[in-house]
Scaffold this active site. Structure first.
Site, PDB file in Angstrom:
ATOM      1  N   LYS A 163       0.851  -1.214   0.144  1.00 16.35           N
ATOM      2  CA  LYS A 163       0.089  -0.017  -0.101  1.00 16.35           C
ATOM      3  C   LYS A 163       0.782   1.153  -0.089  1.00 16.35           C
ATOM      4  O   LYS A 163       0.581   2.091  -0.822  1.00 16.35           O
ATOM      5  CB  LYS A 163      -0.921  -0.137   1.144  1.00 16.35           C
ATOM      6  N   CYS A 201      -3.126  11.030   1.696  1.00 15.49           N
ATOM      7  CA  CYS A 201      -2.574   9.608   1.140  1.00 15.49           C
ATOM      8  C   CYS A 201      -0.853   9.850   0.582  1.00 15.49           C
ATOM      9  O   CYS A 201      -0.078   9.295   1.237  1.00 15.49           O
ATOM     10  CB  CYS A 201      -3.286   8.894   0.527  1.00 15.49           C
TER      11      CYS A 201
HETATM   12  N1  SAJ Z   1      -1.754  14.947  -8.563  1.00 13.74           N
HETATM   13  C1  SAJ Z   1      -0.955  15.646  -9.773  1.00 13.74           C
HETATM   14  N2  SAJ Z   1      -0.427  15.154 -10.881  1.00 13.74           N
HETATM   15  C2  SAJ Z   1      -1.127  14.028 -11.490  1.00 13.74           C
HETATM   16  C3  SAJ Z   1      -2.056  13.216 -10.255  1.00 13.74           C
HETATM   17  C4  SAJ Z   1      -2.108  13.867  -9.357  1.00 13.74           C
HETATM   18  O1  SAJ Z   1      -0.545  16.726  -9.259  1.00 13.74           O
HETATM   19  O2  SAJ Z   1      -0.700  13.700 -12.523  1.00 13.74           O
HETATM   20  C5  SAJ Z   1      -2.079  15.460  -7.395  1.00 13.74           C
HETATM   21  C6  SAJ Z   1      -3.704  15.766  -7.346  1.00 13.74           C
HETATM   22  O3  SAJ Z   1      -3.877  17.002  -7.847  1.00 13.74           O
HETATM   23  C7  SAJ Z   1      -3.656  15.669  -5.662  1.00 13.74           C
HETATM   24  C8  SAJ Z   1      -2.540  14.580  -5.455  1.00 13.74           C
HETATM   25  O4  SAJ Z   1      -1.821  14.421  -6.369  1.00 13.74           O
HETATM   26  O5  SAJ Z   1      -3.225  16.757  -5.111  1.00 13.74           O
HETATM   27  C9  SAJ Z   1      -3.201  13.248  -4.983  1.00 13.74           C
HETATM   28  O6  SAJ Z   1      -4.341  12.900  -5.940  1.00 13.74           O
HETATM   29  P1  SAJ Z   1      -4.588  11.400  -6.709  1.00 13.74           P
HETATM   30  O7  SAJ Z   1      -5.633  11.305  -7.548  1.00 13.74           O
HETATM   31  O8  SAJ Z   1      -3.194  11.000  -7.260  1.00 13.74           O
HETATM   32  O9  SAJ Z   1      -4.506  10.594  -5.618  1.00 13.74           O
HETATM   33  P2  SAJ Z   1      -5.417  10.403  -3.902  1.00 13.74           P
HETATM   34  O10 SAJ Z   1      -4.517  10.781  -2.973  1.00 13.74           O
HETATM   35  O11 SAJ Z   1      -6.854  11.266  -4.223  1.00 13.74           O
HETATM   36  O12 SAJ Z   1      -5.798   8.878  -3.967  1.00 13.74           O
HETATM   37  C10 SAJ Z   1      -4.647   8.165  -3.795  1.00 13.74           C
HETATM   38  C11 SAJ Z   1      -4.661   6.858  -4.673  1.00 13.74           C
HETATM   39  N3  SAJ Z   1      -3.589   6.053  -4.932  1.00 13.74           N
HETATM   40  C12 SAJ Z   1      -2.822   6.029  -6.069  1.00 13.74           C
HETATM   41  O13 SAJ Z   1      -3.424   6.147  -7.240  1.00 13.74           O
HETATM   42  C13 SAJ Z   1      -1.712   5.088  -6.072  1.00 13.74           C
HETATM   43  C14 SAJ Z   1      -5.926   5.918  -4.275  1.00 13.74           C
HETATM   44  O14 SAJ Z   1      -5.942   4.703  -4.915  1.00 13.74           O
HETATM   45  C15 SAJ Z   1      -5.573   5.448  -2.564  1.00 13.74           C
HETATM   46  O15 SAJ Z   1      -6.699   4.746  -2.387  1.00 13.74           O
HETATM   47  C16 SAJ Z   1      -5.438   6.808  -2.051  1.00 13.74           C
HETATM   48  O16 SAJ Z   1      -4.424   7.564  -2.394  1.00 13.74           O
HETATM   49  C17 SAJ Z   1      -5.443   6.197  -0.486  1.00 13.74           C
HETATM   50  O17 SAJ Z   1      -6.347   6.387   0.396  1.00 13.74           O
HETATM   51  O18 SAJ Z   1      -4.209   5.927  -0.113  1.00 13.74           O
END
Ligand code: SAJ
Length: 410
Positions: free
Chosen positions: A210, A264
């Site tokens: 995880k 996360c």
């Molecule tokens: N972000 C970027 N660029 C990108 C992708 C995301 O700047 O290309 C930023 C987003 O704007 C945000 C942050 O990253 O601020 C996180 O967003 P996210 O959509 O990537 O992830 P979370 O935090 O909403 O959810 C993550 C997910 N983990 C993965 O994709 C590996 C989700 O599957 C997990 O269940 C969750 O963390 C968790 O609970 O751990």
């Protein structure tokens, strides 16, 4: 059908408790907040997530989901509480397991031989073993003696905020028991709603898996964010650059942004860094790169306001990512607050909320998009909400634009 006690009715615990209830299990949802307990028992929700209200209402109306302040005896206990970190004076981050410990100890008065205890919270390696120790210690204190035959497993959640209900059912899962029997029984339990594959492993591998998933994403976002800084210096359009580089069959660069938010991805890599500080050099640097991005955006805005008398800045979006209302750990909130703190007049547009978070209250003005565009000299696009999707460069003519998401098209 099993009786299941879910500890923590937040973003993970509530959907999990509700889906088990709609599949016929008898679920006791436990939360320390009386407000949360009352809200759920009335069939309502205290957090926003598409369709969660429908699921919770169905679960409560079926009679299979009841929320309480204390755990009751059950076949299965699922711990789904937050696992934040503490920042030490030397800047290092240490995992804060007080919520997990408190949830584990609260089970001790009611746990019985043959029960299964599942840790769903994202946790440092070794936490499932600690959960066992805490429960055994508390049983001893309560003079319950040795409660034998309790099974323990780590079954981390993986659902994406904004798509939780779909991903709850369709994502593969991992069941990592302290014993093979615990893994097997956990697998069977999640099969009651998970239509994807459930892979069996040991607890430590499940914990590390995880953390690894979120650290992988963090490192890749850091690569994109670093590229955006390099491109600013070299006067190259980073969005066009990434689009072109991604035409290579083995290149898939993520999107730069104003920083990484949420509870996360910006947290979990620190658990790995804390456990192996000498080895986890890349992950630490990725965290530092992503954490520094909001300050770079602030510097860009300050630069853009130079020469304007009494500049007004409009910050478009406060949520930590697109199309959600979650403002916690949001780099957009951090940027907005820092701009206001520097004495600028700041207008904030966040169509997903009706009220500013405490950190911005009295410091910035929450307004709608039309009014912000009318009054601001500098527009800072912080979140790629659909609500901003129709904005064009022509509409922003005469304004300075800092588009941290590469959203606004000509
Ligand atoms: N972000 C970027 N660029 C990108 C992708 C995301 O700047 O290309 C930023 C987003 O704007 C945000 C942050 O990253 O601020 C996180 O967003 P996210 O959509 O990537 O992830 P979370 O935090 O909403 O959810 C993550 C997910 N983990 C993965 O994709 C590996 C989700 O599957 C997990 O269940 C969750 O963390 C968790 O609970 O751990």
């Amino acid at each position: 059908m099993k009786s299941i006690c879910v500890l923590g009715l937040g973003y993970i615990g509530l959907p999990t408790a509700s889906i088990f209830a709609t599949k016929g299990h008898h679920v006791n949802g436990v939360d320390v907040s009386p407000r949360v307990v009352d809200t759920i028992n009335s069939g309502k929700i205290h957090i926003q997530e598409p369709d969660l209200d429908i699921l919770v209402r169905a679960a409560v109306q079926s009679g299979n989901l009841k929320a309480t302040l204390k755990p009751a005896p059950a076949d299965v206990f699922i711990i789904a509480v937050p696992t934040p970190f503490d920042v030490q004076t030397d800047g290092s981050r240490t995992p804060d397991l007080k919520y997990v410990e408190s949830a584990a100890r609260s089970i001790a008065p009611v746990v019985a031989a043959g029960n299964l205890v599942i840790l769903e919270s994202t946790s440092p390696v070794g936490t499932t073993e600690k959960v066992k120790e805490w429960i055994e210690d508390e049983c001893k204190k309560l003079k319950r003696g040795q409660v034998d035959g309790i099974l323990y497993a780590h079954c981390p959640e993986r659902i994406l905020p904004g798509q939780m209900l779909k991903e709850l059912v369709s994502n593969d899962r991992i069941a990592g028991g302290l014993t093979p029997e615990a893994s097997e029984i956990s697998k069977k339990l999640y099969e009651s709603f998970c239509s994807a594959q459930i892979f069996i492993t040991d607890a430590r591998t499940a914990e590390m898996a995880k953390l690894t998933e979120n650290a992988f994403r963090d490192v890749n976002i850091a690569f994109a964010n670093e590229l955006s800084l390099i491109c600013d210096r070299l006067k190259i359009n980073v969005w066009e650059l990434i689009r072109l580089a991604n035409r290579h069959p083995r290149v898939k660069i993520l999107q730069p942004g104003p920083g990484v938010g949420g509870h996360c991805i910006a947290v979990d890599p620190w658990f790995i860094v804390h456990a192996a500080p000498k080895e986890a050099r890349l992950m630490r640097t990725a965290r530092e790169v992503n954490d520094s991005k909001p300050h770079h955006v602030v510097a860009q805005v300050i630069q853009a306001t130079q020469g304007i008398t009494q500049p007004v800045v409009a910050c478009l979006g406060l949520a930590f990512k697109a199309n959600i209302d979650d403002l916690r750990e949001s780099p957009s909130v951090e940027i907005t607050a820092e701009l206001a703190q520097k004495g600028l007049k700041v207008l904030a547009v966040e169509p997903h909320v009706e009220k500013l978070p405490a950190s911005l209250e009295g410091k910035v003005e929450l307004t709608d998009l039309t009014s912000a565009l009318k009054h601001a000299h500098v527009i800072v696009l912080l979140v790629d909400h659909q609500a901003f999707g129709s904005l064009t460069l022509a509409q922003l003519a005469g304004k300075k634009l800092i588009d941290t998401r590469g959203m606004i098209k000509s």
